[in-house]
Design an enzyme around this catalytic site. Sequence first.
Site: not given
Length: 368
Positions: A105, A182, A185, A187, A234, A324-325
């Site tokens: 990524q 990416h 979010h 960025y 993404r 993910g988590r």
Amino acid sequence: MREAKLAHTDLFDPVEFNGLKLKNRIALSPLTRARATQDGKAGELQAVYYSQRASAGLLITEATAVVPGGRGGPFLPGLWEDAQIPGWKEVTDAVHAKNGLIFSQLWHAGRLSHSSLSADGKSAPVAPSEYSQPGEIFTEAGPQPYEPVHVMTKPEIKGMVGAYEAAAARAKKAGFDGIELHAAHSYLISAFLNDMTNKREDEYGGSIENRARFLKEILEACLKVWDGKRIMVRLAPLGHAYGTWDTDPEPLFTHVIDVMNELGIGWLDLVEGDTGVTRKPEPYFDVLKLREQFNGPTILNNLYTRDMAIEAREKNTGDIIAFGRPFIGNPDLVERLKADAELHEAPLKAYYGGGARGYTDFPTMEEA
């Protein structure tokens, strides 16, 4: 009931997309772990971590910066120089030894970086427009307020496109199976897309086509290095990350998908809501429309449980489901999900920084 559902799901079955044979329809979502060296190198520790999770159909690495000032904190990895290639090659070799697939990524944090992380240790974070970000960023010196940004000039934008292309080439030399951009979010790429953070009046701002130009140029540059079938983007069309979003997301992201289709981009990583918060924030539209519009496979991403993943495949709302988590404390998550076994919840203190503890020392079911 769960056994019956499992009997009718293809979530755990092998599948082939874009010439890549996946073991199953489960992906490791990108997870920031902050365990690289100070100069952004991955290595043996990351090789163990990713290879432990290679039973997933597809792995996507943590955000990997294309320039030093693209990092959103210390001890985050990069691909801005050739010296970082060998460490990542160690990672890809370890994953491939377990018959896994892994994408890199590529990322720039934009205004959400800090001058201390830049190449000279003093250059301001960059952004498409002036924006005062509230809050603090964690640095090696501890929490620091977000700083005033440097608004990128057009030559600097072209230079950043080149930085993405160079990082994409390094990812290929490091043995990755593909790359992900990416673009979510808030960025840098996302900041260009969203009208709240992009107030430019040149060809990179204003209209939807102009705000999407930076992403399109990066994709075109990466296509010089990678076949489009090995490139993923993404997107988080409903994301409210860092208190910003687009005020009319449906036409914007419909256009972005059109661009991706036009260029022959192979994969869409679709974050359906606000990461870790909600699946239906305002302004809301049915983002699954984008999956129907996109020509390639779509990875669904955000707060999925085992039952939700099985249901998503039953309804065919996405091609691959990302976790993910749950992967943090469960290196063998695929096997645990298939067996409907109890999941270990990793403590928050294990998420970021440190060494092997809380990173590669979580046991599998067999070891437990």
